[in-house]
Design an enzyme around this catalytic site. Structure first.
Site, short mmCIF file in Angstrom:
data_model
loop_
_atom_site.label_atom_id
_atom_site.label_comp_id
_atom_site.label_asym_id
_atom_site.label_seq_id
_atom_site.Cartn_x
_atom_site.Cartn_y
_atom_site.Cartn_z
N TRP A 243 0.91 -1.22 -0.09
CA TRP A 243 0.00 -0.04 0.03
C TRP A 243 0.90 1.25 0.16
CZ3 TRP A 243 -4.05 -0.88 -2.02
CH2 TRP A 243 -4.93 -2.08 -2.22
N ASP B 78 -2.28 6.71 5.86
CA ASP B 78 -3.24 5.90 5.31
C ASP B 78 -3.73 4.89 6.38
OD1 ASP B 78 -4.73 3.84 4.15
OD2 ASP B 78 -3.15 3.66 2.66
N LYS C 182 -13.28 -1.59 6.13
CA LYS C 182 -12.64 -2.33 7.18
C LYS C 182 -13.18 -2.08 8.52
CE LYS C 182 -8.75 -2.11 4.14
NZ LYS C 182 -9.04 -3.28 3.38
N1 PMP Z 1 -4.43 1.46 1.96
C1 PMP Z 1 -4.65 0.40 2.67
C2 PMP Z 1 -3.95 0.36 3.67
C3 PMP Z 1 -5.55 -0.65 2.26
O1 PMP Z 1 -5.65 -1.82 3.10
C4 PMP Z 1 -6.34 -0.63 1.16
C5 PMP Z 1 -7.29 -1.58 0.68
N2 PMP Z 1 -7.25 -2.81 1.26
C6 PMP Z 1 -6.20 0.59 0.18
C7 PMP Z 1 -5.37 1.60 0.76
C8 PMP Z 1 -6.99 0.47 -0.94
O2 PMP Z 1 -8.16 0.87 -0.50
P1 PMP Z 1 -9.38 1.04 -1.59
O3 PMP Z 1 -9.76 -0.31 -2.28
O4 PMP Z 1 -10.64 1.82 -0.61
O5 PMP Z 1 -8.94 1.93 -2.83
#
Ligand code: PMP
Length: 359
Positions: free
Chosen positions: A102, A171, A195
């Protein structure tokens, strides 16, 4: 039909009480003769739902009054772009810490808007630890420092909040609301909802007011935090139903005793599962002890040929979504707020039994 134990990394389990409340409200919200999905977002009823959700989130996280709370769309992934667009503010570059998939995605996106200085990375170690803060190559002229407090795929969580002289951007998608947080340490926090907040389709941004109003020229109006803030996140039609469900989750969290209570419970759940893994030669987790995620617990079996059997048997016992992310394989149990201690106990029982039969 009974509810399964759901260890999905996201969209993740929601509290059963929230789903039942939503079910009760579904066709006719508070005697209005229509569902929340069918209301004008500008009508008094939805505005009251939206404002209550924001207030409950402010209460839970003790968000100071000089921060705006925004309910946006595009997920956390859109924030990877929206953050640099809004916060670079004429500076040449921003600092990023790279602790997993991420962070890598956030970094790749930010590079489209300006310079990125990766101050530390654990890539050479296959993302098993947070690089020691003392070794970070910080730039005092950076527009901000971005990091990922909990890496959902690698199961790596920071055991500290970085203290830097530039705005701190985090994030928090996979660990927000899992424990109390000192929001005043941050310039901006963002978190995809699916989540610990609510269903997919909404992303929460908590931003210090002085960081608003510095959008790069030529960018879409929809992506300007200042526009969202000025319009109470209703510049266009917001994802009303996700917002409402998130509000129900915030009320549920308050009823559980707030984030202190969640922190205690989450620490206990994670400790039990890591202890099961560590006391066995059959299961393993590669992450440095201090950086093991309380929310996402990846683990491998001694023999990867048993993975399919493990998942099949688990599913038969209604232990769902235990497969690891496709990029890392193995298993992963996500233990968000709505995953009960009973769910973790059932998983541990199954793991012990599986090891006795196949180990
Ligand atoms: N950042 C983190 C830490 C994540 O776990 C996720 C999704 N698993 C995301 C960003 C991406 O999120 P989204 O699918 O809402 O774009």
């Amino acid at each position: 039909m009974s509810r399964a134990f759901n260890f999905c990394a996201g969209p993740a389990a929601l509290p059963e009480a929230v789903l039942k409340q939503a079910q009760q409200d579904l066709v006719d919200w508070h005697g209005r003769g229509c569902s929340v999905m069918e209301m004008s977002h500008r009508g008094a009823d939805f505005v009251s739902i939206a404002e209550q959700a924001e207030q409950d989130l402010r209460d839970l996280l003790a968000i100071p009054s000089n921060y705006k709370v925004l309910f946006l769309q595009g997920g956390a992934s859109q924030q990877f772009a929206q953050v640099p667009m809004n916060l670079l503010a004429g500076k040449a570059s921003a600092d990023y810490v790279c602790t997993g998939v991420w962070s890598e995605k956030a970094i790749a996106e930010a590079k489209k808007f300006g310079g990125v200085n990766v101050v530390a990375t654990d890539v050479a170690n296959n993302f098993r630890a947070v690089p020691a803060f003392a070794d970070w190559q910080l730039d005092k002229n950076a527009a901000y420092l971005h990091y990922t407090p909990n890496e959902t795929i690698h199961g790596v969580e920071y055991d500290f909040i970085p203290q830097v002289d530039v705005p701190l951007v985090a994030d928090y998608s996979s660990s927000i609301l899992s424990e109390p947080l000192d929001v005043s340490k941050f310039g901006l926090i963002y978190a995809g909802a699916q989540k610990n907040i609510g269903p997919a389709g909404i992303v929460v941004v908590i931003v210090r007011e002085d960081l608003l109003g510095h959008m790069m020229p030529g960018m879409p109006t929809m992506l300007d935090y200042a526009v969202a803030a000025k319009n109470s996140s209703m510049y266009n039609t917001p994802p009303t139903y996700s917002w409402y469900l998130s509000g129900l989750v915030f009320q549920w969290l308050k009823a559980q005793g707030g984030l202190e209570a969640m922190a205690t419970l989450n620490a206990r759940k994670a400790a039990k599962l890591y202890s099961t893994i560590d006391t066995s030669d059959f299961y393993a987790n590669p992450v440095a002890i201090a950086n093991r995620s309380r929310m996402n617990v990846p683990f491998t079996l001694a023999d990867a040929n048993l993975d399919k059997t493990f998942l099949k048997e688990a599913e038969a016992l209604q232990l769902l979504n235990l497969a690891g992310h496709r990029s890392v394989g193995g298993m992963r149990a996500s233990l968000y707020n709505a995953v009960s201690e009973a769910a973790v106990d059932a998983l541990i029982d199954f793991m012990g039994d599986f090891e006795r039969r196949y180990g």
